[in-house]
Design an enzyme around this catalytic site. Structure first.
Site, PDB file in Angstrom:
ATOM      1  N   HIS A  18       0.840  -1.214   0.000  1.00 45.53           N
ATOM      2  CA  HIS A  18       0.000   0.000   0.000  1.00 45.53           C
ATOM      3  C   HIS A  18       0.868   1.254   0.000  1.00 45.53           C
ATOM      4  O   HIS A  18       0.637   2.193  -0.763  1.00 45.53           O
ATOM      5  CB  HIS A  18      -0.862   0.048   1.269  1.00 45.53           C
ATOM      6  CG  HIS A  18      -1.916  -0.992   1.365  1.00 45.53           C
ATOM      7  ND1 HIS A  18      -2.088  -1.765   2.495  1.00 45.53           N
ATOM      8  CD2 HIS A  18      -2.879  -1.384   0.486  1.00 45.53           C
ATOM      9  CE1 HIS A  18      -3.103  -2.572   2.319  1.00 45.53           C
ATOM     10  NE2 HIS A  18      -3.607  -2.359   1.110  1.00 45.53           N
ATOM     11  N   LYS A  42     -18.226  -4.252   9.808  1.00 47.92           N
ATOM     12  CA  LYS A  42     -17.122  -5.112   9.363  1.00 47.92           C
ATOM     13  C   LYS A  42     -15.994  -5.042  10.403  1.00 47.92           C
ATOM     14  O   LYS A  42     -15.264  -4.071  10.482  1.00 47.92           O
ATOM     15  CB  LYS A  42     -16.627  -4.625   7.995  1.00 47.92           C
ATOM     16  CG  LYS A  42     -15.747  -5.637   7.263  1.00 47.92           C
ATOM     17  CD  LYS A  42     -15.379  -5.139   5.867  1.00 47.92           C
ATOM     18  CE  LYS A  42     -14.167  -5.880   5.308  1.00 47.92           C
ATOM     19  NZ  LYS A  42     -13.527  -5.133   4.191  1.00 47.92           N
ATOM     20  N   ARG A  91      -1.274  -6.285  -8.455  1.00 47.38           N
ATOM     21  CA  ARG A  91      -0.125  -7.121  -8.110  1.00 47.38           C
ATOM     22  C   ARG A  91       0.047  -8.287  -9.072  1.00 47.38           C
ATOM     23  O   ARG A  91       1.162  -8.784  -9.244  1.00 47.38           O
ATOM     24  CB  ARG A  91      -0.300  -7.672  -6.677  1.00 47.38           C
ATOM     25  CG  ARG A  91      -0.475  -6.583  -5.616  1.00 47.38           C
ATOM     26  CD  ARG A  91      -1.074  -7.157  -4.353  1.00 47.38           C
ATOM     27  NE  ARG A  91      -2.462  -7.575  -4.609  1.00 47.38           N
ATOM     28  CZ  ARG A  91      -3.244  -8.079  -3.671  1.00 47.38           C
ATOM     29  NH1 ARG A  91      -2.797  -8.227  -2.430  1.00 47.38           N
ATOM     30  NH2 ARG A  91      -4.481  -8.443  -3.956  1.00 47.38           N
ATOM     31  N   SER A 129      -2.973  -7.568   3.140  1.00 38.92           N
ATOM     32  CA  SER A 129      -3.208  -7.437   4.583  1.00 38.92           C
ATOM     33  C   SER A 129      -3.657  -8.772   5.175  1.00 38.92           C
ATOM     34  O   SER A 129      -3.194  -9.167   6.253  1.00 38.92           O
ATOM     35  CB  SER A 129      -4.288  -6.379   4.839  1.00 38.92           C
ATOM     36  OG  SER A 129      -3.884  -5.141   4.290  1.00 38.92           O
TER      37      SER A 129
HETATM   38  O1  LIG Z   1      -3.376  -5.601   1.030  1.00 34.12           O
HETATM   39  C1  LIG Z   1      -4.319  -5.890   0.280  1.00 34.12           C
HETATM   40  O2  LIG Z   1      -5.327  -6.545   0.634  1.00 34.12           O
HETATM   41  C2  LIG Z   1      -4.268  -5.399  -1.140  1.00 34.12           C
HETATM   42  C3  LIG Z   1      -5.306  -5.758  -2.018  1.00 34.12           C
HETATM   43  C4  LIG Z   1      -5.267  -5.335  -3.335  1.00 34.12           C
HETATM   44  C5  LIG Z   1      -4.206  -4.552  -3.760  1.00 34.12           C
HETATM   45  N1  LIG Z   1      -3.922  -4.003  -4.965  1.00 34.12           N
HETATM   46  N2  LIG Z   1      -2.772  -3.298  -4.886  1.00 34.12           N
HETATM   47  C6  LIG Z   1      -2.331  -3.405  -3.643  1.00 34.12           C
HETATM   48 BR1  LIG Z   1      -0.783  -2.591  -3.020  1.00 34.12          BR
HETATM   49  C7  LIG Z   1      -3.189  -4.192  -2.876  1.00 34.12           C
HETATM   50  C8  LIG Z   1      -3.217  -4.610  -1.546  1.00 34.12           C
END
Ligand SMILES: O=C(O)c1ccc2[nH]nc(Br)c2c1
Length: 162
Positions: A18, A42, A91, A129
């Site tokens: 992030h 949530k 990603r 996360s």
């Molecule tokens: O940490 C996540 O859940 C998450 C999800 C989707 C994500 N897209 N790009 C990033 Br950086 C990213 C991080």
């Protein structure tokens, strides 16, 4: 006209992935808002306030960042706050599928708003996360995957981790 963008998510907690997107997007836009999802029903690992505080600590070196709470439809929030761009990170191929669907829906809901997609730094492409929280459960060493302040909080919350 200053160009304002928003990078929205739950940030439960903010990760190096992030933070990479935030730092890079802050250089592209005049103002980058970080939209923290505030959905009382949530329940995550961190409260809304904790998630905001961690983001503040990780981004206090950036001078055009604004941390905001949102709970409804993101494109409505944008319309109401003069934001014309959504920032997303991708990603992998799975993210592409999902983010394209979201971008197409958002374009349908509000044609004035663009979605700008940044490719995550490869070194963070496996981080999420949820996976961070999962491996921490098994005492994984995640010090390279989250900011220092997040690592400390994760250790405090789970009294685990190296
Ligand atoms: O940490 C996540 O859940 C998450 C999800 C989707 C994500 N897209 N790009 C990033 Br950086 C990213 C991080």
């Amino acid at each position: 006209k200053i160009r304002k963008a928003i990078f929205a998510g739950s940030f439960d907690p903010i990760t190096n992935g992030h933070l990479d997107i935030i730092c890079r997007a802050s250089k592209i836009f005049d103002e980058l808002q970080i939209g923290v999802l505030h959905n009382p029903n949530k329940k995550g690992m961190f409260t809304f306030e904790e998630r905001v505080e961690l983001i503040e600590k990780c981004t206090n070196h950036l001078d055009n960042i604004k941390i905001v709470s949102f709970n409804g439809l993101l494109v409505n929030y944008c319309e109401e706050h003069g934001i014309d761009t959504l920032v997303r990170g991708i990603r992998n191929g799975t993210d592409v599928e999902y983010e394209l669907q979201m971008a197409h829906m958002n374009k349908e809901l509000n044609p004035n708003i663009e979605t700008v997609i940044l490719a995550t730094n490869p070194k963070y492409s496996f981080i999420s996360s949820s996976l961070i929280k999962e491996v921490l459960n098994f005492d994984a060493d995640i010090k390279n995957l989250v900011p220092e302040v997040v690592l400390e909080e994760l250790k405090r919350k789970t009294n685990r981790g190296k």
